[in-house]
Write a protein that holds these residues in place. Sequence first.
Motif, short mmCIF file in Angstrom:
data_model
loop_
_atom_site.label_atom_id
_atom_site.label_comp_id
_atom_site.label_asym_id
_atom_site.label_seq_id
_atom_site.Cartn_x
_atom_site.Cartn_y
_atom_site.Cartn_z
N ILE A 1 -57.81 9.04 3.07
CA ILE A 1 -59.02 8.39 3.60
C ILE A 1 -59.74 7.62 2.50
O ILE A 1 -60.18 6.49 2.69
CB ILE A 1 -59.97 9.42 4.25
CG1 ILE A 1 -59.37 9.93 5.56
CG2 ILE A 1 -61.35 8.82 4.47
CD1 ILE A 1 -60.10 11.14 6.12
N GLU A 2 -59.87 8.22 1.33
CA GLU A 2 -60.62 7.62 0.23
C GLU A 2 -59.87 6.51 -0.50
O GLU A 2 -60.48 5.61 -1.06
CB GLU A 2 -61.05 8.69 -0.77
CG GLU A 2 -62.08 9.67 -0.24
CD GLU A 2 -63.43 9.02 0.06
OE1 GLU A 2 -63.78 7.99 -0.56
OE2 GLU A 2 -64.15 9.55 0.92
N GLU B 1 -55.13 14.55 3.14
CA GLU B 1 -55.71 13.64 4.13
C GLU B 1 -57.00 13.00 3.60
O GLU B 1 -57.28 11.84 3.88
CB GLU B 1 -55.95 14.36 5.47
CG GLU B 1 -56.96 15.47 5.44
CD GLU B 1 -56.47 16.79 4.83
OE1 GLU B 1 -57.32 17.65 4.58
OE2 GLU B 1 -55.26 16.95 4.62
N TYR B 2 -57.76 13.75 2.81
CA TYR B 2 -58.99 13.23 2.22
C TYR B 2 -58.67 12.15 1.18
O TYR B 2 -59.33 11.12 1.12
CB TYR B 2 -59.78 14.39 1.60
CG TYR B 2 -61.15 14.03 1.10
CD1 TYR B 2 -62.10 13.44 1.93
CD2 TYR B 2 -61.51 14.29 -0.21
CE1 TYR B 2 -63.36 13.12 1.47
CE2 TYR B 2 -62.77 13.98 -0.69
CZ TYR B 2 -63.69 13.40 0.15
OH TYR B 2 -64.94 13.08 -0.31
N THR C 1 -52.17 6.99 -2.60
CA THR C 1 -52.01 8.45 -2.57
C THR C 1 -50.55 8.83 -2.77
O THR C 1 -50.25 9.79 -3.49
CB THR C 1 -52.56 9.03 -1.25
OG1 THR C 1 -53.93 8.66 -1.12
CG2 THR C 1 -52.43 10.54 -1.21
N GLU D 1 -47.59 9.65 8.35
CA GLU D 1 -48.00 9.93 6.97
C GLU D 1 -47.11 10.97 6.32
O GLU D 1 -46.81 10.90 5.13
CB GLU D 1 -49.45 10.39 6.94
CG GLU D 1 -50.42 9.31 7.38
CD GLU D 1 -51.80 9.86 7.74
OE1 GLU D 1 -52.78 9.12 7.50
OE2 GLU D 1 -51.90 10.98 8.26
#
Length: 161
Positions: free
Chosen positions: A113-114, A109-110, A120, A150
Amino acid sequence: MMFPKLAKSWRAKKNVDEKGTRIISPMELGDVILSVSKLFPVLFVGRIPPKALFSYLRVPAGKVKPLWLTTVETQSPYAINPRHLYKLGAIIEREVKANGSQVIVDGIEYLIIENGLEPTLKFLGQVKDVTALHGSSLYVVASDALSEKEVVPIRRVLGLP
């Protein structure tokens, strides 16, 4: 909360493909690290700082190599910026080729976000291919922070039902 429902359905389905790719829940993470590190070197990619990882799990540093995803400037040799997916992919490939390391990726999830979902997913596809090519396993930790929107493409990219 949607995650317990998803976790239950993942256990009901076959969650390992012929190349050794698995999706695990955060509750399974500690057990997976401990059991896999007894047999193989492990490359752990995640948000857990290395000191916390080693003190919490009590795993010898030689058995688990951490890569700490952080945007904070630090002198830690384990730290890597989550926005540098190309560097992260190169490190994973080098580690799998050289040591036959099993790869555990936490903090999806990080990374989303990034970097966004599509980059991803491309990264996960690359890591899956590298581990499959070299006879290694890939464990992806899917937390309840991920939506079903996701999770579905992640499962597809990893070749899981």
